[in-house]
Enzyme design. Structure first.
Site, PDB file in Angstrom:
ATOM      1  N   ASN A  73      -4.102   3.670   7.189  1.00 24.74           N
ATOM      2  CA  ASN A  73      -2.644   3.756   7.300  1.00 24.74           C
ATOM      3  C   ASN A  73      -2.026   2.885   6.194  1.00 24.74           C
ATOM      4  OD1 ASN A  73      -3.129   5.166   9.684  1.00 24.74           O
ATOM      5  ND2 ASN A  73      -2.732   3.417  10.993  1.00 24.74           N
ATOM      6  N   ASP A  98      -6.202  -3.759   1.277  1.00 23.89           N
ATOM      7  CA  ASP A  98      -5.951  -3.519   2.707  1.00 23.89           C
ATOM      8  C   ASP A  98      -7.278  -3.518   3.481  1.00 23.89           C
ATOM      9  OD1 ASP A  98      -4.342  -3.157   4.920  1.00 23.89           O
ATOM     10  OD2 ASP A  98      -4.302  -0.979   4.769  1.00 23.89           O
ATOM     11  N   HIS A 123     -13.656  -2.313  10.204  1.00 24.88           N
ATOM     12  CA  HIS A 123     -14.024  -1.799  11.528  1.00 24.88           C
ATOM     13  C   HIS A 123     -15.502  -1.393  11.529  1.00 24.88           C
ATOM     14  CE1 HIS A 123      -9.861  -1.811  12.785  1.00 24.88           C
ATOM     15  NE2 HIS A 123      -9.524  -1.160  11.679  1.00 24.88           N
ATOM     16  N   HIS A 137       0.785  -1.243   0.000  1.00 25.91           N
ATOM     17  CA  HIS A 137       0.000   0.000   0.000  1.00 25.91           C
ATOM     18  C   HIS A 137       0.818   1.295   0.000  1.00 25.91           C
ATOM     19  CE1 HIS A 137      -0.858  -2.407   3.797  1.00 25.91           C
ATOM     20  NE2 HIS A 137      -0.042  -1.513   4.301  1.00 25.91           N
TER      21      HIS A 137
END
Length: 296
Positions: A134, A161, A165, A87
């Site tokens: 991130n 990625d 959540h 990433h």
């Protein structure tokens, strides 16, 4: 740079030992912890506990990314290790990678995520923590360079990625909300949207999302449509518009950063190991998944 769960390896002696000793591919997320901590301390001094999410790409900055990724690349070159960097998010990092040699001969490979190709720091104003990842989503200039490197072969893989959540977690204050978001369901159609915009060919999407991951990680009998291979397939209708709504979001966390967006293309069917598991927004209750095996 530590992320969810504070996963971190930044001791230089330990890193060098890993790079020298392992015959396996080393895959890394690169952000410099010291730079991040210093940036965060400066923003906390200014805002206290009310640091705005618009500061995320300044805290987890382009400098933090480049310091770490350039160190990893230098280590790989010095030790001869096989390195894959996850990433990537900045224009400056693109100078670390090459398109001068075939993928099969590359010792250092690179990946970009769908969200870094789609969003920019301007989107924090409307999306807030729902695009807090991130490494952070960076500027429009960074995004443009990522697209350039993806198409010219310096970047080898498109990934997600995926980090689902809950909405409740993401609605906390910036400092308390976890980084990451759900993206698997909408990754392919987002890339097809980019195709409609003239940014990438369908062949290149397949290369970066299917062929190259299988080659880089030496995944056995996957990533290609070939006799004797596992039939992991999607059927995409390139001209069947649909809008992302809560009722058609399939993530268990129940939200998407693409909510409200209308895509021009739609996945109609998905096959896993030759078994139909998804058909027009309906998921079949099945155990079609199998272990990934890897060539030595």
């Amino acid at each position: 740079g530590s992320s969810t769960g504070n996963m971190l390896v930044d001791n230089e002696a330990v890193l060098e030992k890993i790079f020298l000793s392992t015959p396996m591919l080393i895959a890394v997320h690169c952000e410099d912890e010291t730079t991040i901590k210093n940036n965060l301390a400066a923003f906390k001094e200014q805002y206290g506990d009310d640091v705005p999410v618009t500061a995320h790409n300044l805290i987890r900055s382009a400098e933090a990314c480049y310091i770490s990724s350039s160190k990893a690349v230098a280590l790989a070159k010095r030790t001869g290790a096989r390195l894959h960097i996850f990433h990537l998010s900045t224009a400056k990092e693109m100078e670390l990678f090459t398109n001068k040699i075939p993928l099969e001969d590359k010792k250092i490979t690179a990946e970009v995520c769908v969200h870094h190709l789609w969003f920019t720091d301007e989107d924090y104003k409307t999306k807030g923590n729902f695009i807090k990842w991130n490494p952070a989503v960076k500027t429009a200039e960074d995004r443009a360079e990522l697209w350039k490197a993806l198409n010219d072969g310096r970047i080898d893989v498109i990934a997600t990625d995926h980090a689902p959540h809950t909405k409740e977690e993401k609605m906390q204050s910036y400092l308390n909300a976890p980084s990451g978001g759900p993206l698997v369901q909408h990754a392919v159609v987002a890339m097809f949207e980019a195709h409609h915009q003239g940014k990438i060919t369908v062949e290149k999407i397949v290369e970066k999302m299917c062929h190259n991951p299988a080659k880089i990680f030496k995944i056995e009998k996957r990533g290609f449509i070939r006799e004797g291979y596992h039939a992991d397939l999607v059927i995409v209708n390139p001209s069947l518009p649909w809008s992302v709504k809560p009722e058609n979001i399939l993530y268990k966390c129940g939200w998407s950063p693409f909510e409200g967006y209308t895509f021009k293309s739609r996945i109609t069917h998905t096959f896993v190991n030759g078994e139909l598991v998804y058909n027009n927004f309906k998921v079949k209750d099945t155990r079609a998944g199998k272990r990934l095996l890897f060539d030595r």
